[in-house]
Design a protein around this motif. Structure first.
Motif, PDB file in Angstrom:
ATOM      1  N   ASP A  61       1.228  -5.795   1.586  1.00  0.00           N
ATOM      2  CA  ASP A  61       0.184  -4.907   2.083  1.00  0.00           C
ATOM      3  C   ASP A  61      -1.081  -5.302   1.475  1.00  0.00           C
ATOM      4  O   ASP A  61      -1.242  -5.427   0.006  1.00  0.00           O
ATOM      5  N   PRO A  62      -1.804  -5.904   2.172  1.00  0.00           N
ATOM      6  CA  PRO A  62      -2.089  -5.730   3.897  1.00  0.00           C
ATOM      7  C   PRO A  62      -1.404  -7.139   4.291  1.00  0.00           C
ATOM      8  O   PRO A  62      -0.862  -7.884   3.644  1.00  0.00           O
ATOM      9  N   VAL A  63      -1.349  -6.791   5.520  1.00  0.00           N
ATOM     10  CA  VAL A  63      -0.908  -8.143   6.330  1.00  0.00           C
ATOM     11  C   VAL A  63      -2.420  -8.589   6.862  1.00  0.00           C
ATOM     12  O   VAL A  63      -3.226  -7.915   7.132  1.00  0.00           O
ATOM     13  N   VAL A  64      -2.273 -10.021   7.357  1.00  0.00           N
ATOM     14  CA  VAL A  64      -3.514 -10.685   7.507  1.00  0.00           C
ATOM     15  C   VAL A  64      -3.415 -10.835   9.148  1.00  0.00           C
ATOM     16  O   VAL A  64      -2.486 -11.221   9.769  1.00  0.00           O
ATOM     17  N   MET A  74      -4.911  -5.331   7.788  1.00  0.00           N
ATOM     18  CA  MET A  74      -4.349  -4.149   8.141  1.00  0.00           C
ATOM     19  C   MET A  74      -3.552  -3.879   7.104  1.00  0.00           C
ATOM     20  O   MET A  74      -2.606  -4.586   6.427  1.00  0.00           O
ATOM     21  N   ARG A  75      -3.618  -2.473   6.440  1.00  0.00           N
ATOM     22  CA  ARG A  75      -2.530  -1.786   5.575  1.00  0.00           C
ATOM     23  C   ARG A  75      -1.307  -1.554   6.428  1.00  0.00           C
ATOM     24  O   ARG A  75      -1.100  -1.447   7.357  1.00  0.00           O
ATOM     25  N   ARG A  80       5.158  -0.667   8.431  1.00  0.00           N
ATOM     26  CA  ARG A  80       4.605  -0.663   9.634  1.00  0.00           C
ATOM     27  C   ARG A  80       3.291  -0.642   9.567  1.00  0.00           C
ATOM     28  O   ARG A  80       2.561  -0.335   8.776  1.00  0.00           O
ATOM     29  N   PHE A  81       2.594  -1.160  10.696  1.00  0.00           N
ATOM     30  CA  PHE A  81       1.265  -1.278  10.675  1.00  0.00           C
ATOM     31  C   PHE A  81       0.786  -0.958  12.231  1.00  0.00           C
ATOM     32  O   PHE A  81       1.503  -1.253  13.242  1.00  0.00           O
ATOM     33  N   LYS A  82      -0.232  -0.416  12.215  1.00  0.00           N
ATOM     34  CA  LYS A  82      -0.608  -0.211  13.576  1.00  0.00           C
ATOM     35  C   LYS A  82      -2.282   0.203  13.628  1.00  0.00           C
ATOM     36  O   LYS A  82      -2.736   0.995  12.685  1.00  0.00           O
ATOM     37  N   GLY A 194     -10.656  -2.804   4.411  1.00  0.00           N
ATOM     38  CA  GLY A 194     -11.122  -2.601   5.695  1.00  0.00           C
ATOM     39  C   GLY A 194     -10.187  -2.834   6.870  1.00  0.00           C
ATOM     40  O   GLY A 194      -9.175  -2.345   6.307  1.00  0.00           O
ATOM     41  N   PRO A 195     -10.444  -3.168   7.747  1.00  0.00           N
ATOM     42  CA  PRO A 195     -11.956  -3.829   8.278  1.00  0.00           C
ATOM     43  C   PRO A 195     -12.725  -2.612   8.696  1.00  0.00           C
ATOM     44  O   PRO A 195     -12.417  -1.324   9.431  1.00  0.00           O
TER      45      PRO A 195
END
Length: 303
Positions: A61-64, A74-75, A80-82, A194-195
């Motif tokens: 956490d996060p992914v790039v 993205m957190r 999971r991410f969305k 962010g972003p």
């Protein structure tokens, strides 16, 4: 013998933990598996591109995320991410990277968007959880640049107080730009990576100012902010600039870039930390004074 003993003792002494630099990585020791469930590829007519998926290591956490080279963070929530992002006209190459102790795993998808080109986009991220690096945009107005008065030096003059200020507390862009709040999960006010996003699909000619305001929390002392500026994306005139700048002092406002939209697919970018001072009739002669006014609190930039 003494130097040898000293060397052995020093090698065994515990070292003070150093502050982690850059984007945090997961704690797993097995290479993660990344799956992109969206975009699925193919063609779309949507202006927004949904990026969704999972990562097997839930400590990441996060992914790039990279979309055509633009960097987003993205957190993740239970792996999971969305989130939706502004799509570029034509090809959108989406690359997702997840890193833990075992290395970096990647997933990639390509989507083609049949939409008009995006003339102006600004993306701001930071490398630290628990900090605010708020994005501030100052747009041109009819009165923000004026000609010199009699007896003054020649050249246009910028009045920063007459620019339109767009940021998290006032997202209504007078000229039609779109300011995206920091949407992470169910939160629109997450002190993290962010972003922060700003997109203008029909920017009027004139000078734009892009700045950040830094507010750390807890034990966070500093971060590195990354700004990606994209002009006339998806056209032969496409121009990209990236700015990376350290932030350490609470309440600090830093000017990241000036964007001068000239019209007809032309624009100029001036990055104070990287470029020599711009010259020519396109640029106001008092940019340094304007920066000083902003960074010393002469213009409202709180937030």
């Amino acid at each position: 013998m003494l130097p040898v003993l000293l060397a052995v003792l020093l090698s065994q002494a515990p070292t003070a933990p150093s502050r982690q630099q850059g984007v945090p990585i997961g704690q797993g020791k097995t290479l993660p598996t990344v799956r992109l469930t969206a975009p699925a590829g193919g063609w779309t007519v949507d202006r927004m591109l949904l990026v969704e998926g999972t990562v097997s290591d839930t400590t990441i956490d996060p992914v790039v995320l990279s979309i055509n080279g633009d960097r987003y963070l993205m957190r993740t929530f239970s792996g999971r991410f969305k989130r939706k992002f502004p799509a570029a006209s034509g090809k959108n190459v989406v690359t997702l990277m997840a890193t833990n102790q075992a290395g970096t795993a990647r997933a990639q998808a390509t989507s083609y968007a049949q939409i008009p080109p995006v003339p102006l986009k600004a993306i701001l991220t930071s490398d630290t959880q628990g900090v605010y690096t708020d994005l501030h945009i100052y747009e041109p107005t009819q009165d923000s640049v004026s000609t010199a008065k009699a007896g003054e030096a020649s050249g246009p003059v910028l009045d920063l107080k007459k620019m339109a200020h767009v940021y998290w507390a006032d997202t209504e862009s007078p000229s039609g730009g779109t300011f995206f709040l920091n949407d992470q999960g169910d939160s629109f006010d997450d002190p993290a990576y962010g972003p922060y996003l700003y997109v203008h699909r029909a920017p009027p000619k004139g000078l734009y100012l892009i700045a950040t305001n830094y507010w750390p929390s807890g034990d966070k002392a500093h971060t590195v902010a990354t700004l990606n500026v994209v002009l006339y994306e998806g056209t032969p005139q496409e121009l990209r600039r990236m700015v990376r700048i350290p932030l350490a002092t609470p309440g600090t406002t830093r000017v990241l870039a000036w964007v001068n939209v000239l019209g007809d697919g032309k624009a100029k970018v001036y990055v104070p930390s990287q470029d020599p001072a711009p010259k020519g009739a396109w640029w106001p002669r008092n940019l340094d004074e304007a920066v000083k006014t902003l960074t010393t609190g002469g213009v409202d930039s709180e937030g």
